[in-house]
Design a protein around this motif. Structure first.
Motif, short mmCIF file in Angstrom:
data_model
loop_
_atom_site.label_atom_id
_atom_site.label_comp_id
_atom_site.label_asym_id
_atom_site.label_seq_id
_atom_site.Cartn_x
_atom_site.Cartn_y
_atom_site.Cartn_z
N ALA A 33 0.63 -1.36 0.18
CA ALA A 33 -0.01 0.03 0.10
C ALA A 33 0.93 1.28 0.02
O ALA A 33 0.38 2.33 -0.37
N PRO B 115 -4.31 8.39 -0.44
CA PRO B 115 -4.97 7.98 0.92
C PRO B 115 -4.52 6.55 1.41
O PRO B 115 -4.44 6.39 2.43
N PHE B 116 -4.26 5.78 0.65
CA PHE B 116 -3.84 4.34 1.05
C PHE B 116 -2.51 4.33 1.66
O PHE B 116 -2.10 3.78 2.75
N ARG C 55 -1.22 6.90 3.28
CA ARG C 55 -1.15 7.30 4.61
C ARG C 55 -2.01 6.31 5.65
O ARG C 55 -1.25 6.18 6.68
N SER C 56 -2.66 5.58 5.21
CA SER C 56 -3.12 4.53 5.92
C SER C 56 -1.99 3.36 6.34
O SER C 56 -1.86 2.91 7.48
#
Lengths: 148, 135
Positions: free
Chosen positions: B63, B69-70, B72-73
């Protein structure tokens, strides 16, 4: 800001779900999957006698057995039980010949590795049996027990 | 330079997590035994956690190379996992339990050096996360 936070949280949940699904597909939750039996259970199945830390201390003090360290040479070099010799089972063909002249068929040997969850010591006992030395016992607790 | 540094950090952390997850999957039973050795989880949780954790590491590594966004996760997960691993190691060393860390296939007994290594990775992870936000 709020939207970014929920997107990030959603991403985290997605990653977790992907991990759970992968583990499930690869059989990680299979009911047959169990924690590996303690080394002493495996030893009993193989008919190998085991010694505990107290007995091991007596063995070291009396010098009654040859002590063999089944871990890798680098692990042995970082610390080992006094008087133990390195016979790395991962490198048996090269590590065994130097100590072979010290052995005779019924030589009392005690073998250990890292602790109750490593199987290097039992594998070494198997190799020793194949090489004609059936007299090896197992110090199950290994370096973990010795350092405790 | 400003783009190279975050990419380098991403590469480092993704290789570390992918390798770490992959090596555990190769011998899940040994990893389960390692998790059990930490004596932190109830026995009912040892097998599920040891089955999920390597995959979470791998998916986080992957990821780090997809959309922001991914990413960051993934950075949050990686940082969280490194914090958990570090605290677990500190707890084991403070309780005087002599076990191998079970991190990357090594059988060597855990020492404070392992905690130090984890802290370095944690710092790199935080730096990577911060720099990635800027980029």
């Amino acid at each position: 800001m709020k939207e970014a936070l929920s997107t990030t949280l959603l991403g985290m949940v997605t990653l977790l779900v992907a991990a759970v699904l992968s583990a499930w597909v690869m059989g990680g939750f299979s009911p047959e999957r169990k924690l590996p039996p303690d080394l002493s259970v495996q030893a009993a199945e193989m008919g190998v006698q085991v010694v505990d830390t107290l007995q091991m201390k007596e063995i070291v003090e009396s010098g009654s057995h040859l002590i063999l360290d089944a871990r890798t040479r680098s692990e042995y070099d970082q610390g080992h039980i006094p008087t133990a010799m390195s016979v790395s089972v991962q490198n048996f063909e090269e590590s065994f010949p130097p100590i072979a002249p010290m052995l005779y068929p019924d030589a009392p040997l005690v073998v250990y590795c890292t602790g109750p969850t490593c199987d290097d010591a039992l594998r070494l006992i198997e190799r020793l049996r194949e090489a004609g030395y059936p007299g090896a016992v197992l110090y199950v607790e290994g370096m973990e027990g010795w350092n405790d | 330079m400003t783009k190279l540094f975050p990419r380098l950090l991403r590469l480092l952390l993704s290789v570390l997590f992918f390798y770490s997850g992959w090596i555990k999957i190769q011998d899940l039973q040994a990893f389960a035994a390692s998790v059990d050795g930490y004596q932190l989880l109830p026995s009912a949780l040892v097998l599920p956690v040891s089955a999920i954790l390597p995959w979470l590491e791998i998916w986080c590594a992957v990821a780090l190379w997809v959309t922001p966004p991914f990413r960051r996760s993934a950075w949050i997960w990686i940082t969280l996992l490194l914090i958990i691993f570090t605290l677990a190691k500190i707890s084991v060393l403070q309780r005087g339990i002599a076990i191998s860390c079970g991190c990357s296939g090594s059988d060597e007994l855990m020492t404070w050096k392992d905690v130090g290594t984890n802290l370095v990775w944690l710092a790199l992870s935080l730096a990577g996360w911060k720099w990635d936000k800027r980029g």
